[in-house]
Scaffold this motif. Structure first.
Motif, PDB file in Angstrom:
ATOM      1  N   ILE A 133       0.836  -1.204   0.000  1.00  0.00           N
ATOM      2  CA  ILE A 133       0.000   0.000   0.000  1.00  0.00           C
ATOM      3  C   ILE A 133       0.869   1.251   0.000  1.00  0.00           C
ATOM      4  O   ILE A 133       0.558   2.241  -0.686  1.00  0.00           O
ATOM      5  CB  ILE A 133      -0.950  -0.025   1.208  1.00  0.00           C
ATOM      6  N   ALA A 134       1.966   1.212   0.748  1.00  0.00           N
ATOM      7  CA  ALA A 134       2.879   2.361   0.766  1.00  0.00           C
ATOM      8  C   ALA A 134       3.425   2.643  -0.627  1.00  0.00           C
ATOM      9  O   ALA A 134       3.525   3.798  -1.054  1.00  0.00           O
ATOM     10  CB  ALA A 134       4.020   2.093   1.744  1.00  0.00           C
ATOM     11  N   LEU A 135       3.761   1.591  -1.355  1.00  0.00           N
ATOM     12  CA  LEU A 135       4.289   1.760  -2.704  1.00  0.00           C
ATOM     13  C   LEU A 135       3.247   2.407  -3.606  1.00  0.00           C
ATOM     14  O   LEU A 135       3.572   3.260  -4.441  1.00  0.00           O
ATOM     15  CB  LEU A 135       4.709   0.411  -3.264  1.00  0.00           C
ATOM     16  N   ARG A 136       1.971   2.033  -3.416  1.00  0.00           N
ATOM     17  CA  ARG A 136       0.912   2.621  -4.245  1.00  0.00           C
ATOM     18  C   ARG A 136       0.774   4.121  -3.991  1.00  0.00           C
ATOM     19  O   ARG A 136       0.439   4.876  -4.895  1.00  0.00           O
ATOM     20  CB  ARG A 136      -0.425   1.925  -3.959  1.00  0.00           C
ATOM     21  N   THR A 137       1.009   4.546  -2.761  1.00  0.00           N
ATOM     22  CA  THR A 137       0.887   5.978  -2.463  1.00  0.00           C
ATOM     23  C   THR A 137       1.925   6.796  -3.220  1.00  0.00           C
ATOM     24  O   THR A 137       1.730   7.998  -3.436  1.00  0.00           O
ATOM     25  CB  THR A 137       1.026   6.254  -0.953  1.00  0.00           C
ATOM     26  N   HIS A 138       3.030   6.170  -3.616  1.00  0.00           N
ATOM     27  CA  HIS A 138       4.069   6.865  -4.371  1.00  0.00           C
ATOM     28  C   HIS A 138       3.810   6.800  -5.874  1.00  0.00           C
ATOM     29  O   HIS A 138       4.469   7.489  -6.639  1.00  0.00           O
ATOM     30  CB  HIS A 138       5.446   6.255  -4.072  1.00  0.00           C
ATOM     31  N   GLN A 139       2.871   5.960  -6.291  1.00  0.00           N
ATOM     32  CA  GLN A 139       2.626   5.755  -7.719  1.00  0.00           C
ATOM     33  C   GLN A 139       1.353   6.433  -8.201  1.00  0.00           C
ATOM     34  O   GLN A 139       1.074   6.439  -9.394  1.00  0.00           O
ATOM     35  CB  GLN A 139       2.551   4.249  -8.024  1.00  0.00           C
ATOM     36  N   THR A 140       0.546   6.953  -7.290  1.00  0.00           N
ATOM     37  CA  THR A 140      -0.721   7.563  -7.674  1.00  0.00           C
ATOM     38  C   THR A 140      -0.789   9.001  -7.165  1.00  0.00           C
ATOM     39  O   THR A 140      -0.136   9.362  -6.184  1.00  0.00           O
ATOM     40  CB  THR A 140      -1.914   6.773  -7.102  1.00  0.00           C
TER      41      THR A 140
END
Length: 276
Positions: A133-140
């Protein structure tokens, strides 16, 4: 994941985490009342040999079913208004649906499932979910409509009941609020307000059967309004809903006692990891 912010906190986006362990060979009851929430579900099936990760979108009607073959499950319930940014799809695309995460994230959704199956403990499962989920916050990129929807959620779950008043307090038109709410929460603000009343009534009914008082305190016009909403959203009258829940619990307890076994399932609230 060196690229992930080490101060990331899952509690910013997730309001509830639960682990469920059914008794081997027994089905467990799935009961979801409308609440305007989107939930990420990781299941271990077929004796631990396989698993899946799915997204259960917000519901407009109650869901009751029995699930079989599940060894254990972990459920992350997102706070309203966060799922669209984290999942990368509008929340209303998931309404009343259960969708494999791989259909939303592609290959990374399938890889996450394999990572979770390889985890040796619940804390490790949560750590790996946190990293994903943390990675998604950097991609969106989060749209302004999501922040607007979350502010409206706080008002509707507080003391404000009229959508027009919420829109006025936030300085937008009711139409603009409806669009932002639908995209970010998955249902409209009026529908969300109905789920707030319903959830309040269910909580109050755990300690009282004074339906007239419950109706007034939960925000209904009167008892007839409460009953009508229950019939439409749950498919049962309030009394029938509680009778069903009580009968199921009584049956489970009686059978557990008869066989000298634990209850048919164990649902454990799990503290959110403070950071990675």
């Amino acid at each position: 994941m060196d690229s992930v912010d080490l101060t990331f906190s899952l509690s910013r986006f997730v309001e509830d985490v639960r682990a469920l362990v059914p008794v081997a060979g027994r089905a467990f009851h799935v009961e979801r009342l409308p609440d305007g929430r989107t939930t990420l579900v990781f299941r271990v099936i077929e004796g631990g040999r396989k698993g899946d990760v799915t997204v259960a979108g917000p519901r407009t009607r109650a869901l009751f079913k029995d699930a079989t073959g599940v060894a254990r499950a972990v459920m992350l319930q997102f706070k309203p208004g966060w799922s669209a940014s984290l999942l990368g799809v509008a929340a209303n695309a998931l309404t009343d649906r259960i969708v494999p995460l791989e259909d939303i994230w592609g290959r990374s959704g399938g890889d996450l499932c394999l990572d979770l199956l390889a985890a040796r403990s619940l804390p490790e499962v949560l750590d790996r979910l946190s990293q994903a989920i943390a990675l998604r916050t950097h991609q969106t990129v989060e749209p302004a409509s999501a922040r607007l929807a979350r502010r409206a959620v706080r008002l509707l779950e507080g003391d404000e009941v009229r959508v027009e008043s919420v829109a006025e307090r936030l300085g937008v038109t009711a139409r603009h609020l409806r669009r932002a709410f639908s995209e970010s929460v998955g249902i409209g603000p009026k529908e969300f307000a109905r789920t707030v009343r319903l959830q309040r009534a269910v909580r109050m009914a755990a300690t009282s059967r004074d339906w007239a008082r419950i109706a007034a305190d939960a925000g209904y016009y009167d008892q007839a309004h409460l009953i009508a909403d229950f019939r439409e959203l749950v498919g049962l009258t309030p009394g029938a809903f509680l009778k069903r829940a009580g009968a199921r619990l009584g049956s489970d307890e009686a059978e557990a006692d008869l066989h000298r076994s634990p209850p048919p399932r164990q649902v454990v609230p799990v503290p959110l990891p403070r950071s990675l």
